[in-house]
Design a protein around this motif. Structure first.
Motif, PDB file in Angstrom:
ATOM      1  N   ARG A  48      12.119   0.235  -2.698  1.00  0.00           N
ATOM      2  CA  ARG A  48      11.361   1.414  -2.279  1.00  0.00           C
ATOM      3  C   ARG A  48      10.388   1.067  -1.153  1.00  0.00           C
ATOM      4  O   ARG A  48       9.526   1.873  -0.816  1.00  0.00           O
ATOM      5  N   SER A  54       7.481  -6.220   4.999  1.00  0.00           N
ATOM      6  CA  SER A  54       6.061  -5.884   4.893  1.00  0.00           C
ATOM      7  C   SER A  54       5.234  -7.134   5.104  1.00  0.00           C
ATOM      8  O   SER A  54       5.703  -8.259   4.880  1.00  0.00           O
ATOM      9  N   ALA A 107       0.948   0.685   2.362  1.00  0.00           N
ATOM     10  CA  ALA A 107       1.895   0.912   1.274  1.00  0.00           C
ATOM     11  C   ALA A 107       2.046   2.410   1.065  1.00  0.00           C
ATOM     12  O   ALA A 107       1.253   3.203   1.581  1.00  0.00           O
ATOM     13  N   VAL A 108       3.056   2.785   0.310  1.00  0.00           N
ATOM     14  CA  VAL A 108       3.253   4.182  -0.072  1.00  0.00           C
ATOM     15  C   VAL A 108       2.745   4.358  -1.496  1.00  0.00           C
ATOM     16  O   VAL A 108       3.126   3.602  -2.401  1.00  0.00           O
ATOM     17  N   ALA A 109       1.885   5.320  -1.713  1.00  0.00           N
ATOM     18  CA  ALA A 109       1.293   5.547  -3.029  1.00  0.00           C
ATOM     19  C   ALA A 109       2.284   6.210  -3.967  1.00  0.00           C
ATOM     20  O   ALA A 109       2.911   7.209  -3.612  1.00  0.00           O
ATOM     21  N   GLU A 110       2.448   5.622  -5.142  1.00  0.00           N
ATOM     22  CA  GLU A 110       3.255   6.221  -6.195  1.00  0.00           C
ATOM     23  C   GLU A 110       2.337   6.494  -7.382  1.00  0.00           C
ATOM     24  O   GLU A 110       1.862   5.563  -8.033  1.00  0.00           O
ATOM     25  N   THR A 138       1.211  -3.809  -6.846  1.00  0.00           N
ATOM     26  CA  THR A 138       2.192  -3.818  -5.761  1.00  0.00           C
ATOM     27  C   THR A 138       3.068  -5.055  -5.899  1.00  0.00           C
ATOM     28  O   THR A 138       2.611  -6.078  -6.415  1.00  0.00           O
ATOM     29  N   THR A 180       0.966   7.564   2.661  1.00  0.00           N
ATOM     30  CA  THR A 180       0.823   6.200   3.166  1.00  0.00           C
ATOM     31  C   THR A 180      -0.644   5.815   3.075  1.00  0.00           C
ATOM     32  O   THR A 180      -1.520   6.549   3.559  1.00  0.00           O
ATOM     33  N   ARG A 206       7.267  -1.287   0.565  1.00  0.00           N
ATOM     34  CA  ARG A 206       5.951  -1.639   0.010  1.00  0.00           C
ATOM     35  C   ARG A 206       5.328  -0.401  -0.634  1.00  0.00           C
ATOM     36  O   ARG A 206       4.999   0.572   0.032  1.00  0.00           O
ATOM     37  N   TYR A 207       5.218  -0.422  -1.936  1.00  0.00           N
ATOM     38  CA  TYR A 207       4.599   0.690  -2.645  1.00  0.00           C
ATOM     39  C   TYR A 207       3.422   0.175  -3.463  1.00  0.00           C
ATOM     40  O   TYR A 207       3.262  -1.035  -3.678  1.00  0.00           O
ATOM     41  N   HIS A 258       0.820  11.726  -4.212  1.00  0.00           N
ATOM     42  CA  HIS A 258       2.063  10.967  -4.356  1.00  0.00           C
ATOM     43  C   HIS A 258       2.832  10.981  -3.038  1.00  0.00           C
ATOM     44  O   HIS A 258       3.058  12.034  -2.440  1.00  0.00           O
ATOM     45  N   GLY A 259       3.231   9.817  -2.558  1.00  0.00           N
ATOM     46  CA  GLY A 259       3.984   9.713  -1.319  1.00  0.00           C
ATOM     47  C   GLY A 259       3.144   9.472  -0.085  1.00  0.00           C
ATOM     48  O   GLY A 259       3.696   9.227   0.998  1.00  0.00           O
TER      49      GLY A 259
END
Length: 739
Positions: A648, A711, A681-684, A696, A669, A650-651, A666-667
């Motif tokens: 997915r 990344s 990173a992308v926030a989940e 992470t 950056t 870097r989350y 959610h989603g």
């Protein structure tokens, strides 16, 4: 279901060309799901072969349709397989169902070797850096250059050369490669060998060694089915040791109560009857409270404790402050949850605690692990069936030093740890560094890279263009495991054998050959002349008594390896408790809880933690990192397209209650910021992690050809904190902001 990912490359359903060869050795999502949802426990989706399958001759590449024995080089489950080879190419890896530890299962990381062997991104020729450019040279020239650098250092510094050389391990190829490298260092006069465990498990290893006399797991994984309670203390088995989830299945089916202690719900949580989600780094407080609870409720045998430990009063004094309410306050758990956990431990007649590598990765890890050992000792849960401690990455047999001393003579000096080596490099006092593993495994890896640039000459052994190329002066391409024979050890102290499957491309050579060639040129009167791993392995077992019966022929016949030690054929195999005499392996057979080197019993938050005395209000969140099932930490798996398609990118996992006041959805950056730097990173958003914590993955590299695994290394933004043993990086303060 996500916990049960277990697939096989070039599956029977894969598309094939007219000659029957697979058209691709990548995984489709359909195949990933089809094979991944099968239970690892039975390895039912993996197929298998008889133990005595046809094999290629030892030391030669396979030819037409050979089935060649091998093992995965990554985690210490040490999965074994048979490689199906045709016309010099590996078509598929088939997990060996005869392997009692894995049942024939393999995870995506190990299976990616099929693709990585033939990767278009693989570097296959030695290169010498000239200014900012790389010049292709021959393998013979590369060896000569290294030997010349070592001779120059010797001529300039004489016996002081011991301070001027260093090697970072591991060497992924095989155990014989490690032996070859150690002998090269010894003949060159070097003693500074940096073990991978220094940022991985060295805290647990050292504490176990000091207190119990055994620096790895005190029992084997099969014993968990005989326990009453199994505590997975930070041990995320599903993503670090996927094939071992079959043992979680077996334990649960046998009625074992499984408890998970982890700040987030992971795929492993699916096996747990209970989960505690304490604040990261508060494990020591939780363990000390358990000791107090056991003492207060008389749930221990005072006579047995008197016979087995020293320092009872010290332990009692250290645990006394940790009442249930104080533990709840420190850990963020409810008092009811803490009490229920303690009652389970106090009433369980047989408990195994599986300690995750994360416990070693806090600056207070030494105290936390000592408290867990003391808790197990208090409950008499360290010796016997269904009792003991398991660790991640444990199982290394002894004998290396004994062998190198016998062949090359004893070392005149002792080596340093990486903290001291880092200072040496910063001062420009290191002449030659063999950089075999990623420097990105160390916290503040950017600072580490700057220090490495001050080394006189850096030799990097690798496969792909990674960040290590930026700090290296010479690159010498390595061979993947199937391109050479050799042995390796696993978590149960089993030693497995691998035969050569295919030839390495270009000028790629295995580590044992590279270090042998240097050693033979440097000191032919000392360095042994051997033709390959089989000959070296035989010499090793005939030198080290505890290996006497562990011949290559016997290892080759075994589907899951020979359990060390085996001083003679026919001796009873040692599985289960390592304390076969009924006492601990310390000098007096007791556990020295009062060991002065370890200080007083107690607990404080880790360095740099938002809940500690040195907390920085600008960084109120706790940062944690770890492995994922489809990638190995900071290594070549980032270059596999078959794995990248399941990444997915870097989350960062964030609880909704943490994200809301920060205005993060959610989603989005975001930037993960620490006192050392930041990474995007992308926030989940997920309730699987407790509020105030973020997580992470560890594995990304900035040079991956695949965007999904590319990344900035996470350790670039983590401060270089040290406990008494090693560099640590978990549990530090951070914050999140929209990018």
């Amino acid at each position: 279901p996500a916990a049960r990912i277990c697939i096989r490359t070039a599956s029977r359903g894969a598309r094939r060309s007219k000659d029957g060869a697979p058209m691709s050795n990548t995984f489709s999502r359909r195949h990933f799901l089809q094979y991944g949802m099968a239970a690892i426990a039975g390895g039912t989706a993996l197929g298998g072969l008889p133990v005595h399958a046809a094999q290629a001759p030892a030391g030669t590449a396979a030819s037409q349709n050979d089935l060649v024995k091998g093992y995965c080089p990554f985690c210490q489950v040490r999965c074994t397989y048979h490689a199906r080879v045709r016309n010099g190419k590996i078509l598929e890896l088939i997990g060996d169902r005869g392997n009692r530890w894995t049942g024939g299962a393999m995870c995506p990381k190990g299976l990616s070797i099929v693709e990585l062997l033939n990767s278009p991104y693989r570097l296959v020729q030695p290169m010498l850096k000239q200014g900012s450019e790389w010049k292709t040279i021959s393998y013979a020239e590369a060896v000569d250059i290294v030997v010349d650098k070592l001779r120059q250092s010797r001529a300039k510094h004489g016996d002081k050369i011991a301070e001027r050389l260093a090697l970072t391990s591991p060497l992924w190829d095989c155990r014989e490669s490690e032996l070859a490298a150690l002998m090269t260092m010894r003949t060159a006069g070097g003693v500074n060998v940096m073990p991978a465990g220094e940022v991985c498990i060295s805290t647990a290893s050292n504490v176990l060694g000091m207190l119990l006399g055994a620096n790895t797991s005190t029992t084997t994984v099969n014993e968990i089915v005989n326990a009453k309670t199994l505590v997975l203390w930070g041990a995320n088995i599903s993503e670090t040791y996927p094939p071992y989830t079959r043992w979680l299945d077996k334990a649960r089916d046998a009625g074992v109560r499984i408890v998970s202690v982890d700040c987030r719900k992971t795929p492993t949580s699916a096996w747990a009857a209970d989960q505690l989600m304490p604040l990261p780094g508060t494990d020591g407080a939780l363990a000390l409270g358990a000791i107090r609870f056991v003492l207060e409720n008389g749930a221990f045998d005072r006579a047995r404790v008197g016979e087995s430990i020293t320092g009872f009063e010290l332990m009692e004094k250290g645990a006394q402050p940790w009442s249930v309410d104080k533990v709840a306050q420190a850990t963020g758990l409810s008092e009811d949850a803490v009490t229920a956990f303690y009652r389970t431990l106090a009433e369980s007649p047989r408990t195994i605690i599986w300690m995750g590598g994360c416990l070693s990765r806090y600056t207070n890890g030494l105290q936390s692990i000592r408290a867990i050992i003391a808790l197990q000792a208090l409950r008499d849960n360290l010796i016997g069936s269904g009792r003991g401690l398991l660790t991640m990455e444990g199982g290394k047999p002894e004998g290396e030093k004994e062998f190198v001393d016998a062949v090359c003579g004893p070392a005149k000096d002792s080596g340093v740890n990486f903290r001291r080596l880092l200072n040496t490099m910063k001062k420009g006092n290191l002449d030659v560094l063999f950089l075999n593993s990623s420097y990105r495994r160390y916290p503040d890896c950017t600072g580490v890279a700057e220090a490495i640039k001050k080394v006189g000459f850096v030799v990097h052994r690798g496969f792909f263009k990674t960040e290590e190329m930026d700090v290296a002066d010479l690159f010498v391409p390595a061979a993947f495991g199937p391109e050479s024979a050799g042995s390796h050890y696993g978590a149960e102290k089993q030693v497995v054998w691998r035969d050569k499957c295919v030839d390495a491309p270009g000028s790629c050579v295995p580590d044992w050959q590279f270090y042998r060639d240097i050693g033979r040129k440097l000191a032919p009167e000392i360095y042994p002349d051997f033709t390959g791993p089989e000959e070296l392995s035989e010499r090793f077992r005939n030198t080290v008594p505890s290996w006497k019966a562990m011949s290559v022929s016997r290892m080759r016949q075994s589907p899951d390896g020979l359990i060390w030690p085996q001083p003679e054929e026919g001796a009873q195999e040692r599985i289960g408790t390592v304390f076969t005499s009924g006492t601990y392996a310390t000098e007096n057979g007791k556990i020295p809880l009062d060991l002065k080197l370890m200080g007083a019993f107690g607990w404080t938050p880790p360095k740099g933690n938002p809940h500690g005395a040195d907390a920085d209000k600008e960084y109120p969140l706790v940062l944690t990192q770890g492995k994922v099932v489809t990638q190995w930490q900071q290594t070549m798996t980032n270059f596999a397209a078959s794995l990248a398609q399941f990444s997915r990118g870097r989350y960062v996992l964030v609880h909704p209650d943490t994200a809301k006041p920060l205005g993060i959805a959610h989603g989005d950056t975001v930037r993960i910021k620490t006192a050392t730097g930041s990474v995007e990173a992308v926030a989940e958003l997920t309730a699987s992690i407790r509020p105030g914590i973020i997580f992470t993955p560890s594995h990304f590299t900035g040079t991956s050809p695949h965007a999904a695994t590319r990344s900035k290394p996470i350790n670039a933004i983590l401060p270089n904190y040290w406990d008494r043993v090693s560099a640590q990086f978990n549990g530090v303060g951070c914050t999140l902001e929209k990018a």
